[in-house]
Design an enzyme around this catalytic site. Structure first.
Site: not given
Ligand code: 5GP
Length: 180
Positions: A45, A100, A104, A132, A166
């Site tokens: 979302k 997106e 992360d 990040k 959110r």
């Molecule tokens: P990845 O698969 O790149 O590790 O994760 C991406 C997802 O992790 C994002 O869509 C989000 O839902 C969550 N996420 C990663 N870092 C943060 C953060 O600092 N804050 C929040 N609220 N969600 C995060």
């Protein structure tokens, strides 16, 4: 009231609007130069506020579709996502631009990109509001980045903590005591 839970604001509503204008212009120019129009695929979302703002500044006849995925808990494996809501339409030969909220580790987008390419998408590009880069575990190409984000847990403008925050109009850092 929500404001009281925020330790600091990283990106204001005005910062975000200005960034969306710049990204929208860049996306418009890039796709127009190639004579293509992307299908915008937003991940539920968290990306909804970003999509809503960004698409106002994309001057192309784009269409929208939505996916909801969750990572399999407790696994370190790469490329494993559970599709909760799939796209409404077929993507064969389609140019997809994933919208997106934050990248992360890169695992989520790596998996989704591969899935969409497996389904026959012509191309998958990625546009994220926040990145990040120092947290990356999987190497992925991110085509459009709004802001590089410090290595802190951020909330607001779509990003949640336990499904809350959110609706904040900016991106900020939550007070530590609220995690514990
Ligand atoms: P990845 O698969 O790149 O590790 O994760 C991406 C997802 O992790 C994002 O869509 C989000 O839902 C969550 N996420 C990663 N870092 C943060 C953060 O600092 N804050 C929040 N609220 N969600 C995060």
């Amino acid at each position: 009231m929500l404001q009281q839970d925020v330790k600091k604001v990283l990106f204001s509503a005005e910062d975000i609007t200005e960034k969306c204008k710049a990204l929208g212009k860049q996306i418009t120019e890039d796709y127009a130069a190639r004579g293509e129009v992307p299908l915008l695929v937003a991940l539920l979302k968290g990306s909804i506020p970003f999509l809503s703002e960004l698409m106002k500044y994309i001057d192309l006849p784009v269409e929208l579709d939505f996916m909801d995925v969750s990572s399999y808990d407790g696994t370190e494996s790469v490329g494993e996502v559970h599709v909760i809501k799939d796209l409404d339409r077929a993507v064969k030969d389609v140019n997809i631009l994933i919208v997106e909220d934050i990248v992360d580790t890169g695992r989520t987008l790596h998996s989704i990109s591969n899935l969409l390419l497996y389904k026959g998408a012509k191309e998958v590009r990625i546009c994220t509001l926040l990145d990040k880069p120092e947290r990356r575990v999987v190497d992925i190409d991110v085509d459009y980045v709004g802001f590089n984000c410090p290595n802190e847990f951020v909330i607001g403008f779509g990003l949640d903590f336990n499904e809350k925050y959110r609706n904040l109009p900016y991106i900020g850092v939550l007070k530590e005591e609220l995690y514990q």
